[in-house]
Design a protein around this motif. Structure first.
Motif, PDB file in Angstrom:
ATOM      1  N   GLU A  24    -153.799  78.405  54.710  1.00 27.56           N
ATOM      2  CA  GLU A  24    -154.589  77.481  55.532  1.00 27.56           C
ATOM      3  C   GLU A  24    -154.990  78.107  56.863  1.00 27.56           C
ATOM      4  OE1 GLU A  24    -152.192  75.354  52.594  1.00 27.56           O
ATOM      5  OE2 GLU A  24    -151.573  76.705  54.191  1.00 27.56           O
ATOM      6  N   VAL A  25    -154.163  78.988  57.382  1.00 25.63           N
ATOM      7  CA  VAL A  25    -154.482  79.679  58.633  1.00 25.63           C
ATOM      8  C   VAL A  25    -155.678  80.595  58.420  1.00 25.63           C
ATOM      9  CG1 VAL A  25    -153.636  81.367  60.325  1.00 25.63           C
ATOM     10  CG2 VAL A  25    -152.135  79.527  59.522  1.00 25.63           C
ATOM     11  N   ILE A  26    -155.705  81.291  57.308  1.00 23.36           N
ATOM     12  CA  ILE A  26    -156.820  82.177  56.997  1.00 23.36           C
ATOM     13  C   ILE A  26    -158.090  81.356  56.794  1.00 23.36           C
ATOM     14  CG2 ILE A  26    -157.694  83.870  55.335  1.00 23.36           C
ATOM     15  CD1 ILE A  26    -154.686  84.679  55.005  1.00 23.36           C
ATOM     16  N   GLU A  27    -157.975  80.180  56.173  1.00 24.85           N
ATOM     17  CA  GLU A  27    -159.129  79.298  56.001  1.00 24.85           C
ATOM     18  C   GLU A  27    -159.696  78.863  57.352  1.00 24.85           C
ATOM     19  OE1 GLU A  27    -157.708  76.094  53.568  1.00 24.85           O
ATOM     20  OE2 GLU A  27    -157.805  77.280  51.734  1.00 24.85           O
ATOM     21  N   VAL A  28    -158.820  78.511  58.286  1.00 23.89           N
ATOM     22  CA  VAL A  28    -159.274  78.087  59.611  1.00 23.89           C
ATOM     23  C   VAL A  28    -159.955  79.241  60.343  1.00 23.89           C
ATOM     24  CG1 VAL A  28    -158.508  77.316  61.892  1.00 23.89           C
ATOM     25  CG2 VAL A  28    -157.623  76.191  59.838  1.00 23.89           C
ATOM     26  N   ILE A  29    -159.363  80.437  60.271  1.00 28.28           N
ATOM     27  CA  ILE A  29    -159.977  81.602  60.913  1.00 28.28           C
ATOM     28  C   ILE A  29    -161.375  81.830  60.341  1.00 28.28           C
ATOM     29  CG2 ILE A  29    -159.851  84.119  61.207  1.00 28.28           C
ATOM     30  CD1 ILE A  29    -156.747  83.778  61.126  1.00 28.28           C
ATOM     31  N   GLN A  60    -161.536  72.455  60.436  1.00 28.83           N
ATOM     32  CA  GLN A  60    -162.245  73.729  60.549  1.00 28.83           C
ATOM     33  C   GLN A  60    -162.182  74.560  59.277  1.00 28.83           C
ATOM     34  OE1 GLN A  60    -164.240  74.495  62.957  1.00 28.83           O
ATOM     35  NE2 GLN A  60    -163.703  72.771  64.228  1.00 28.83           N
ATOM     36  N   SER A  61    -161.366  74.156  58.300  1.00 27.24           N
ATOM     37  CA  SER A  61    -161.293  74.916  57.056  1.00 27.24           C
ATOM     38  C   SER A  61    -162.159  74.292  55.969  1.00 27.24           C
ATOM     39  CB  SER A  61    -159.840  75.013  56.574  1.00 27.24           C
ATOM     40  OG  SER A  61    -159.348  73.734  56.241  1.00 27.24           O
ATOM     41  N   LYS A  62    -162.882  73.229  56.292  1.00 25.87           N
ATOM     42  CA  LYS A  62    -163.768  72.578  55.326  1.00 25.87           C
ATOM     43  C   LYS A  62    -164.829  73.564  54.869  1.00 25.87           C
ATOM     44  CE  LYS A  62    -164.597  68.441  53.609  1.00 25.87           C
ATOM     45  NZ  LYS A  62    -163.597  67.722  52.870  1.00 25.87           N
ATOM     46  N   GLY A  63    -165.058  73.641  53.572  1.00 24.72           N
ATOM     47  CA  GLY A  63    -166.061  74.546  53.037  1.00 24.72           C
ATOM     48  C   GLY A  63    -165.599  75.984  52.919  1.00 24.72           C
ATOM     49  N   VAL A  64    -164.287  76.227  53.030  1.00 29.51           N
ATOM     50  CA  VAL A  64    -163.746  77.586  52.938  1.00 29.51           C
ATOM     51  C   VAL A  64    -162.729  77.631  51.807  1.00 29.51           C
ATOM     52  CG1 VAL A  64    -162.475  79.425  54.120  1.00 29.51           C
ATOM     53  CG2 VAL A  64    -164.010  77.941  55.427  1.00 29.51           C
ATOM     54  N   LYS A  65    -162.846  78.664  50.996  1.00 28.57           N
ATOM     55  CA  LYS A  65    -161.880  78.899  49.914  1.00 28.57           C
ATOM     56  C   LYS A  65    -161.384  80.330  50.055  1.00 28.57           C
ATOM     57  CE  LYS A  65    -161.719  79.280  44.906  1.00 28.57           C
ATOM     58  NZ  LYS A  65    -162.549  79.378  43.714  1.00 28.57           N
ATOM     59  N   VAL A  66    -160.071  80.526  49.994  1.00 27.18           N
ATOM     60  CA  VAL A  66    -159.522  81.877  50.123  1.00 27.18           C
ATOM     61  C   VAL A  66    -158.642  82.214  48.928  1.00 27.18           C
ATOM     62  CG1 VAL A  66    -159.545  81.825  52.647  1.00 27.18           C
ATOM     63  CG2 VAL A  66    -157.469  81.208  51.452  1.00 27.18           C
ATOM     64  N   GLU A  67    -158.640  83.489  48.577  1.00 32.92           N
ATOM     65  CA  GLU A  67    -157.676  84.044  47.632  1.00 32.92           C
ATOM     66  C   GLU A  67    -156.981  85.162  48.387  1.00 32.92           C
ATOM     67  OE1 GLU A  67    -158.961  85.044  43.646  1.00 32.92           O
ATOM     68  OE2 GLU A  67    -160.655  83.681  43.885  1.00 32.92           O
ATOM     69  N   VAL A  68    -155.661  85.096  48.442  1.00 35.01           N
ATOM     70  CA  VAL A  68    -154.915  86.044  49.257  1.00 35.01           C
ATOM     71  C   VAL A  68    -153.854  86.736  48.420  1.00 35.01           C
ATOM     72  CG1 VAL A  68    -153.543  86.324  51.346  1.00 35.01           C
ATOM     73  CG2 VAL A  68    -155.244  84.520  51.227  1.00 35.01           C
ATOM     74  N   GLU A 103    -159.420  90.320  59.508  1.00 35.30           N
ATOM     75  CA  GLU A 103    -158.731  91.605  59.552  1.00 35.30           C
ATOM     76  C   GLU A 103    -158.046  91.832  60.896  1.00 35.30           C
ATOM     77  OE1 GLU A 103    -161.220  94.069  56.156  1.00 35.30           O
ATOM     78  OE2 GLU A 103    -161.592  94.568  58.264  1.00 35.30           O
ATOM     79  N   ASN A 104    -158.713  91.479  61.997  1.00 29.19           N
ATOM     80  CA  ASN A 104    -158.118  91.666  63.323  1.00 29.19           C
ATOM     81  C   ASN A 104    -156.924  90.751  63.546  1.00 29.19           C
ATOM     82  OD1 ASN A 104    -159.968  93.644  64.020  1.00 29.19           O
ATOM     83  ND2 ASN A 104    -161.285  92.260  65.159  1.00 29.19           N
ATOM     84  N   MET A 105    -157.000  89.524  63.062  1.00 27.42           N
ATOM     85  CA  MET A 105    -155.944  88.560  63.361  1.00 27.42           C
ATOM     86  C   MET A 105    -154.760  88.621  62.398  1.00 27.42           C
ATOM     87  SD  MET A 105    -158.091  85.256  64.635  1.00 27.42           S
ATOM     88  CE  MET A 105    -156.635  84.407  65.250  1.00 27.42           C
ATOM     89  N   THR A 106    -154.995  89.067  61.147  1.00 26.88           N
ATOM     90  CA  THR A 106    -153.912  89.008  60.158  1.00 26.88           C
ATOM     91  C   THR A 106    -153.442  90.369  59.668  1.00 26.88           C
ATOM     92  OG1 THR A 106    -155.369  88.924  58.218  1.00 26.88           O
ATOM     93  CG2 THR A 106    -154.833  86.812  59.302  1.00 26.88           C
ATOM     94  N   GLY A 107    -154.262  91.396  59.793  1.00 27.59           N
ATOM     95  CA  GLY A 107    -153.892  92.700  59.244  1.00 27.59           C
ATOM     96  C   GLY A 107    -154.244  92.839  57.768  1.00 27.59           C
ATOM     97  N   LEU A 108    -154.739  91.772  57.144  1.00 25.50           N
ATOM     98  CA  LEU A 108    -155.164  91.842  55.750  1.00 25.50           C
ATOM     99  C   LEU A 108    -156.493  92.585  55.650  1.00 25.50           C
ATOM    100  CD1 LEU A 108    -154.496  88.145  54.682  1.00 25.50           C
ATOM    101  CD2 LEU A 108    -153.226  90.152  53.882  1.00 25.50           C
TER     102      LEU A 108
END
Length: 138
Positions: A24-29, A60-68, A103-108
């Motif tokens: 969810e944090v990545i979705e918000v970012i 703020q994560s509305k409309g965002v889908k992530v695969e991590v 990439e800057n905030m998570t290192g992924l």
């Protein structure tokens, strides 16, 4: 199959504990990085024709889908663009900003950012002068 762990190997364990980043944090970012782009009117409510949410809403994560995975992330964003902006340019700017921010905030490592433009809207025209109708009829 993509593992849903969001901890890059180098961040799994430090000398004093563990660091975990929720999806969810990545979705918000990604959502915040998307709405920063000029021409983005808002995020689309979903991939299956959901209701659009314009800027200013709390989710703020509305409309965002992530695969991590352990070290990588793939992002999908669904947006509404203001009329008059070049869609390919807006989409390219979204891709760059989302990739850089995550990439800057998570290192992924962000391996892809897919932009889905669901709608184009006219921006509300601001009224620059008020017409005084009180003097019109006496």
């Amino acid at each position: 199959m993509v593992s849903m762990s969001t901890i890059p190997n180098e961040f799994e364990r430090t000398d004093i504990g563990e660091i975990q980043i929720a999806p969810e944090v990545i979705e918000v970012i990604a959502g915040l990085a998307t709405v920063e782009i000029k021409g983005v009117a808002g995020m689309s409510g979903g991939f299956a024709g959901g209701i659009a949410e314009l800027l200013g809403r709390k989710n703020q994560s509305k409309g965002v889908k992530v695969e991590v995975g352990q070290r990588e992330a793939a992002i999908d964003v669904s947006v509404i663009v203001e009329y008059g902006y070049r869609l390919p340019e807006v989409a390219t700017q979204i891709q760059s900003n989302v990739k850089r921010s995550i990439e800057n905030m998570t290192g992924l490592t962000v391996i892809e950012v897919n932009v889905h433009i669901h709608d184009v809207i006219f921006k509300a025209v601001e009224k620059h002068e008020e017409i005084d109708y009180s003097q019109r009829v006496k």
